[in-house]
Design a protein around this motif. Sequence first.
Motif, mmCIF file in Angstrom:
data_model
loop_
_atom_site.group_PDB
_atom_site.id
_atom_site.type_symbol
_atom_site.label_atom_id
_atom_site.label_comp_id
_atom_site.label_asym_id
_atom_site.label_seq_id
_atom_site.Cartn_x
_atom_site.Cartn_y
_atom_site.Cartn_z
ATOM 1 N N HIS A 3 -11.453 12.031 -30.568
ATOM 2 C CA HIS A 3 -13.241 10.837 -29.906
ATOM 3 C C HIS A 3 -13.547 9.957 -30.882
ATOM 4 N N ASP A 16 -22.701 7.208 -25.549
ATOM 5 C CA ASP A 16 -22.103 7.580 -25.251
ATOM 6 C C ASP A 16 -20.710 7.245 -26.149
ATOM 7 N N HIS A 18 -17.618 7.245 -26.009
ATOM 8 C CA HIS A 18 -16.439 6.665 -24.739
ATOM 9 C C HIS A 18 -16.937 5.347 -24.466
ATOM 10 N N TYR A 24 -8.923 7.589 -19.604
ATOM 11 C CA TYR A 24 -8.236 9.266 -20.296
ATOM 12 C C TYR A 24 -7.980 10.379 -19.639
ATOM 13 N N TYR A 95 -18.802 10.224 -15.297
ATOM 14 C CA TYR A 95 -18.350 11.126 -16.074
ATOM 15 C C TYR A 95 -18.065 12.397 -15.118
ATOM 16 N N HIS A 175 -14.403 9.729 -17.543
ATOM 17 C CA HIS A 175 -14.974 9.706 -18.668
ATOM 18 C C HIS A 175 -14.748 11.520 -18.246
ATOM 19 N N HIS A 178 -17.084 15.689 -19.437
ATOM 20 C CA HIS A 178 -18.575 14.888 -19.645
ATOM 21 C C HIS A 178 -19.559 15.636 -18.650
ATOM 22 N N ARG A 198 -20.960 16.884 -23.697
ATOM 23 C CA ARG A 198 -19.642 16.855 -23.947
ATOM 24 C C ARG A 198 -18.790 18.429 -24.270
#
Length: 524
Positions: A3, A16, A18, A24, A95, A175, A178, A198
């Motif tokens: 992260h 955010d 990311h 991921y 997400y 992501h 999340h 997260r």
Amino acid sequence: MNHAPHTPHDFPFPHDPHASQPPYGPHDPRIPCDFHDPQAPHASQVPHPAPAPEAPETPHTPHQPYDLVGVGIGPFNLSLAALAHPLPGLRTAFYEQRHGFHWHPGLLVEDARVQVPFLADLVTLVDPTSDWSFLNYLRTHDRLFPFYFAERFRIHRAEYDAYCRWVSENLPALHYGHQVDAVRWNPGHRVFEVDFTRLGPDGEIEALGRVQARNVVLGIGTEPHVPAPLKPLADAPGLPVIHAADYLRHRDTLLAAGHITVVGSGQSGAEIFLDLLRHRPAGEERLRWIGRTEAFAPMEYSKLGLEHFTPDYTRYFHALAEPVRDRLVAAQWQLHKGIDVDTLAAIHDELYRRTLDGGWPDAVLTPGVRVRTAGRLATSQIELHVEHIQQGTRARLTTDAVVLATGYRERPLAPLLTALEPHLHRDSKERPRIDEQFRLVLDPSITATGCHIYVQNAERHTHGVGAPDLGLAAWRSATILNAVTGTRTYPLPARTAFTTFGIEQKRPQVPPTRQIRTLLTDGI
């Protein structure tokens, strides 16, 4: 997962972390849309599609909103992400609450197949040349020739799951871990704000965040439906009353039970009954299968019948009056809730095989039965109070375990959209109104800015039985992307069915090109 450090800005939540991170892995948001696979390999262990052209990197600052944010990463938003990936200048992020993609893991029964052809993958029916097609997945894994000789038009469900995970582990805009908490409108900046939490590997809260977006796509999927009479038993500890969504996880426990009842006469009920039958010894099956429909009916799979799953029919359905649409959805159950004819044949073959030595298998199959109430007998047995709909007779059935193949329901959008409630337009039954391009109908004060909220698989009441169908996934995703960009980014066919569904024909809408400058280049 590594992260990046938080980047503070003028919102009470950190930006955010990311926004520009590499891919991921796999799946969906706070309201979960899919299932977590703890054994899923890391992205670095999965071959990348070749050659997969990367979308140009676009710097993202705290004051530069995304063009599109997806909430949930099931197959439908995964399709959207795959088709959005090669579009230059389009900034996207998706997400998902879960830490990995896994498509209905409890129903990946051996030999169970997807009920649509493999061409109904994430992208092919819109862009057959995409790097994210099922055929490219096979090529990347050196399996094209085996697939060619296998001559399988409909693939195994487990293979579709593996294909989607391969895509999910290689797209950079996804992501996981999340949990999306809320979507609200910021009138000052004229953007949507998406708040998320997260989560760590064990579900613990690691950080809070917020991103801005001009467009949001809700793909939060469906959740297992447990009928009210059976909910107390399903929630009771120690009783083997489980939903089909968890079938494989509990199969050994179920097989150890003396008597098993399957409730539900759709495809899942048929597959689970067949699987249990194959795992029980001849003469000692001790199985019962009941369902509300008047027959264990086959899926409507005629060529013209399948044209109800075309863009032509979707447009026709959307233009109908609300009461007509509601009547049609209920009447068309056999288009999507029937049983595959091959599954019905396999059940009959298995039952017939068990008569070869004389006698009948200890299995009872009774359609047209509804469960009125249910309760616990002694400490471990279950009693179902049922009614035969045609006969009008009632009975009590005793069993040791129950599998609820009672389907799924759309997850409610309300928990995510509480802050937008004053801006939502609803129909006579208080359902969100959704326009032809899959956008929630919001107040003009929002939509006049060119910002919209789209939905995937939450529009059956406005778009018909094709809403949850995988065969329309790529077309719907392309429709959304064309609307977001304001161009015919993905040219779509004007006609897709031989059937003419109405006397008045409605032509597909093409978004005006003037929107592209506003959506992709204007700052705030």
